[in-house]
Motif scaffolding. Structure first.
Motif, short mmCIF file in Angstrom:
data_model
loop_
_atom_site.label_atom_id
_atom_site.label_comp_id
_atom_site.label_asym_id
_atom_site.label_seq_id
_atom_site.Cartn_x
_atom_site.Cartn_y
_atom_site.Cartn_z
N ASN A 68 23.07 1.89 23.95
CA ASN A 68 24.17 1.55 23.05
C ASN A 68 25.49 2.16 23.50
O ASN A 68 26.51 2.03 22.83
CB ASN A 68 23.85 2.00 21.63
CG ASN A 68 23.59 3.49 21.52
OD1 ASN A 68 23.27 4.15 22.52
ND2 ASN A 68 23.69 4.03 20.33
N ASN A 105 28.91 2.59 25.73
CA ASN A 105 29.87 1.85 26.53
C ASN A 105 30.17 2.65 27.79
O ASN A 105 30.02 2.16 28.91
CB ASN A 105 31.15 1.58 25.73
CG ASN A 105 32.15 0.74 26.49
OD1 ASN A 105 31.83 0.14 27.51
ND2 ASN A 105 33.37 0.71 26.01
N TYR A 110 30.60 4.55 22.16
CA TYR A 110 29.43 3.74 21.84
C TYR A 110 29.85 2.32 21.47
O TYR A 110 30.83 2.11 20.76
CB TYR A 110 28.65 4.35 20.68
CG TYR A 110 27.96 5.64 21.05
CD1 TYR A 110 26.65 5.65 21.50
CD2 TYR A 110 28.63 6.86 20.96
CE1 TYR A 110 26.01 6.82 21.84
CE2 TYR A 110 28.00 8.05 21.30
CZ TYR A 110 26.69 8.02 21.74
OH TYR A 110 26.08 9.20 22.09
N THR A 151 29.76 -1.28 19.61
CA THR A 151 29.45 -1.77 18.27
C THR A 151 29.19 -3.27 18.26
O THR A 151 28.61 -3.80 17.32
CB THR A 151 30.60 -1.45 17.29
OG1 THR A 151 31.82 -2.04 17.78
CG2 THR A 151 30.78 0.05 17.14
N GLN A 152 29.63 -3.96 19.33
CA GLN A 152 29.42 -5.40 19.41
C GLN A 152 29.28 -5.79 20.88
O GLN A 152 30.05 -5.36 21.72
CB GLN A 152 30.57 -6.17 18.77
CG GLN A 152 30.38 -7.67 18.74
CD GLN A 152 31.45 -8.37 17.94
OE1 GLN A 152 31.91 -7.88 16.91
NE2 GLN A 152 31.89 -9.53 18.40
N GLU A 166 33.25 -4.71 21.68
CA GLU A 166 33.96 -3.77 20.83
C GLU A 166 33.20 -2.45 20.83
O GLU A 166 31.97 -2.42 20.96
CB GLU A 166 34.08 -4.29 19.39
CG GLU A 166 34.92 -5.55 19.25
CD GLU A 166 35.07 -5.99 17.81
OE1 GLU A 166 34.74 -5.18 16.90
OE2 GLU A 166 35.50 -7.14 17.58
N SER A 167 33.94 -1.34 20.70
CA SER A 167 33.30 -0.03 20.70
C SER A 167 33.90 0.84 19.61
O SER A 167 35.04 0.61 19.16
CB SER A 167 33.44 0.66 22.06
OG SER A 167 34.80 0.79 22.42
N ALA A 168 33.16 1.84 19.19
CA ALA A 168 33.61 2.77 18.16
C ALA A 168 34.58 3.78 18.78
O ALA A 168 34.74 3.85 20.00
CB ALA A 168 32.41 3.48 17.55
#
Length: 218
Positions: A157, A159, A188, A190-191, A200-202
């Motif tokens: 999970n 990135n 990390y 998220t999508q 997309e990442s947090a």
């Protein structure tokens, strides 16, 4: 699972690497290429023998310079299914492996590997008896390049991750004292798209660590 070492044992084919290097008093440099085969399953979920395997490649380059009191080192590696080298990533199925009731379900599915890129740099200057150094590293998951369904992976999970680490050591005779600070960051996902490329990442998370070492050689 995407990190199962039995997958490589089952294939019966050794991990094969070739390397070319150049070295003199100032430069050490090299290129490495490798290929490995994996057979994650010997039987399907329905108990039928399967011979499905997948092959992945990896490439590495490295360079080290010794210039007077200064030592500089760089390395980079790219490949798929890099978990045998204790790296993030792994492999998965290119067809949904769990929804057996789906009319499009294929029991004897094939596999696809996750691509990983890793880069690092290290520099050190020798001001005898003091040495000052700095390390920086970066690793990222780049997706599978094909339709991907996870079978388990190492930090699948993520990135990307980064590390920055300055250090200083002092040596007197057989005693060495050292101090190092380490900043680690992780982003990390998220999508993801269907090829498991992060869309997309947090927000980035960070960790700090300070280490002191005392070493006596005898």
């Amino acid at each position: 699972a995407g990190t199962d070492p039995n997958a490589h044992r089952n294939s019966g084919i050794p991990d094969i690497h070739g390397q070319v290097t150049f070295k003199n008093d100032v430069i050490t440099a090299g290129l490495v290429a490798g290929i490995k085969s994996a057979k994650p399953r010997l039987v399907t979920d329905g108990g039928i023998k399967t011979s499905e395997t997948f092959t992945s490649a990896d490439f590495k380059g490295f360079l080290k310079l010794n210039i007077s009191k200064l030592t500089l080192s760089w390395a980079g590696i790219y490949g798929k299914n890099m978990t045998p080298y204790v790296m993030i990533g792994g492999y998965g199925a290119n067809t949904h492996p769990t929804d057996i009731n789906n009319p499009n379900y294929i029991d004897d599915y094939s596999y696809v590997g996750l691509a990983t890129l890793s880069l690092w740099f290290d520099g050190e200057i020798n001001l005898n008896p003091v040495k000052i150094g700095f390390f920086a590293g970066y690793s990222s998951l780049l997706g599978a390049g094909d339709t991907y369904y996870s079978l388990g992976s190492r930090a699948g999970n993520l990135n990307n991750i980064m590390r920055f680490s300055p250090r200083v050591t002092y040596t007197s005779g057989k005693l060495t004292l050292g101090l190092e600070y380490m900043l680690s960051t992780a982003s990390y996902g998220t999508q993801w798209d269907e090829n498991y490329k992060v869309e997309e990442s947090a927000d980035m998370v960070m960790n700090n660590r300070t280490m002191f070492v005392a070493k006596y050689v005898f």
